[in-house]
Design a protein around this motif. Structure first.
Motif, short mmCIF file in Angstrom:
data_model
loop_
_atom_site.label_atom_id
_atom_site.label_comp_id
_atom_site.label_asym_id
_atom_site.label_seq_id
_atom_site.Cartn_x
_atom_site.Cartn_y
_atom_site.Cartn_z
N GLU A 60 7.31 -1.03 -9.44
CA GLU A 60 5.94 -1.50 -9.31
C GLU A 60 5.96 -3.03 -9.29
OE1 GLU A 60 1.71 -1.57 -11.79
OE2 GLU A 60 3.34 -0.24 -12.39
N LYS A 61 5.50 -3.61 -8.19
CA LYS A 61 5.52 -5.05 -8.04
C LYS A 61 4.14 -5.62 -8.30
CE LYS A 61 7.37 -3.30 -4.95
NZ LYS A 61 7.90 -1.95 -4.71
N ALA A 95 8.19 -6.02 -1.82
CA ALA A 95 7.05 -6.38 -2.64
C ALA A 95 5.72 -6.01 -2.00
CB ALA A 95 7.07 -7.87 -2.95
N ASN A 96 5.65 -5.99 -0.69
CA ASN A 96 4.43 -5.62 0.01
C ASN A 96 4.79 -5.17 1.42
OD1 ASN A 96 4.45 -8.08 1.74
ND2 ASN A 96 4.04 -9.11 -0.21
N GLU A 97 3.79 -4.86 2.21
CA GLU A 97 4.02 -4.28 3.53
C GLU A 97 4.45 -5.31 4.57
OE1 GLU A 97 4.07 -1.10 4.21
OE2 GLU A 97 3.62 -0.68 2.11
N THR A 98 4.23 -6.61 4.30
CA THR A 98 4.48 -7.62 5.33
C THR A 98 5.70 -8.49 5.07
OG1 THR A 98 2.95 -9.15 4.22
CG2 THR A 98 2.03 -7.72 5.94
N SER A 99 6.09 -8.68 3.82
CA SER A 99 7.21 -9.57 3.53
C SER A 99 8.54 -8.83 3.54
CB SER A 99 7.01 -10.23 2.16
OG SER A 99 7.08 -9.26 1.14
N GLU A 100 9.61 -9.61 3.62
CA GLU A 100 10.95 -9.04 3.55
C GLU A 100 11.24 -8.59 2.11
OE1 GLU A 100 13.12 -8.56 6.07
OE2 GLU A 100 11.47 -9.16 7.37
N ASP A 215 -6.15 -13.17 8.56
CA ASP A 215 -6.81 -11.94 9.00
C ASP A 215 -5.82 -11.12 9.82
OD1 ASP A 215 -8.41 -9.92 9.87
OD2 ASP A 215 -9.92 -11.19 10.81
N ASN A 216 -5.40 -9.99 9.25
CA ASN A 216 -4.46 -9.11 9.95
C ASN A 216 -5.19 -7.99 10.71
OD1 ASN A 216 -1.95 -10.31 9.13
ND2 ASN A 216 -2.33 -9.49 7.08
N GLY A 217 -6.51 -8.06 10.74
CA GLY A 217 -7.26 -7.06 11.47
C GLY A 217 -7.28 -5.70 10.80
#
Length: 244
Positions: A60-61, A95-100, A215-217
């Motif tokens: 859990e991050k 850590a999340n959906e967008t970062s490495e 904003d990632n839409g």
């Protein structure tokens, strides 16, 4: 054969008979199967990969804007990697959906409860707490210049790099010794105090943005991609009477 060539293509490429190709393949498969039966290398590899993936998924991050960046992990004492998950060890987790995937260093572990140990870890950027500065001073500089000077002027080797998209020129001076991490924020004269912005810690790269979000839409909607919603009520600071 391993490159998905047909028997006919192998025959054409190497000028041997189809039966000869087939005989070699059968013998090679038999040798490999016998090797796997004796060593179990492939089976262990798949089991190891599955358990490592489970570690990353169970972690859990928690990331707060310009705040803490921690990981909490539960792992069974019967797990293959239990003996290797110790204080000081590094875990890589998304850590999340967008970062490495990010590196986290374990700093605390609990006693086993029902065979499960809970570990707490901090992002690798917290290693900057252990890298001291004897003081810091810079004039008419951007945050990029200040970050780079701090890293290069540290009293111990510092494996981190810096980036900032803030172009504002400013000055700061800290006369007392502090860590590189403390210079980033949390005290008077720190980079965050003087230049402002929002940090992103990307493994060994410290990034200070003017505004981090974008904003990632993506639309968050209950019943679509919002699975749960919690609401809390707190009267700790609620006043019900006024006295003149």
């Amino acid at each position: 054969y391993n490159e998905d060539l047909s028997l006919g293509e192998i025959v054409e490429n190497y000028g041997i008979s189809r039966q000869g190709v087939r005989d070699v393949i059968v013998r090679a498969e038999a040798i490999l199967t016998d090797l796997e039966d004796k060593t179990g290398l492939i089976k262990r590899f798949h089991a190891m990969h599955k358990q490592l993936q489970q570690i990353a998924e169970d972690a859990e991050k928690i990331l707060e804007r310009n705040g803490s960046y921690e990981l909490s992990l539960q792992y069974p004492i019967t797990g293959r990697f239990y003996s290797e998950i110790t204080e000081g060890a590094i875990i890589k987790a998304k850590a999340n959906e967008t970062s490495e995937p990010q590196l986290f260093r374990i700093y605390k572990s609990s006693k086993p409860i029902n065979g499960i140990v809970t570990y707490s870890a901090e992002h690798i950027s917290y290693d900057l707490n252990g890298i001291p500065l004897l003081g810091f001073s810079i004039k008419n500089a951007t945050p990029q210049m200040a970050l780079t000077k701090a890293i290069e002027g540290a009293a111990l080797p510092c494996p981190f790099t810096a980036y900032s998209n803030i172009s504002t020129l400013n000055s700061t001076e800290i006369l007392t010794p502090c860590s590189v991490r403390a210079l980033l924020g949390g005290q008077t004269g720190s980079l965050l105090d003087v230049w402002g912005g929002e940090y992103e810690f990307d493994n060994f790269t410290v990034k200070l943005y003017l505004h981090r979000g974008k904003d990632n839409g993506v639309v968050i909607e209950y019943g679509k991609n919002l699975k749960d919603l919690k609401q809390e009520s707190n009267i700790a600071e609620c006043y019900t009477h006024l006295m003149p």
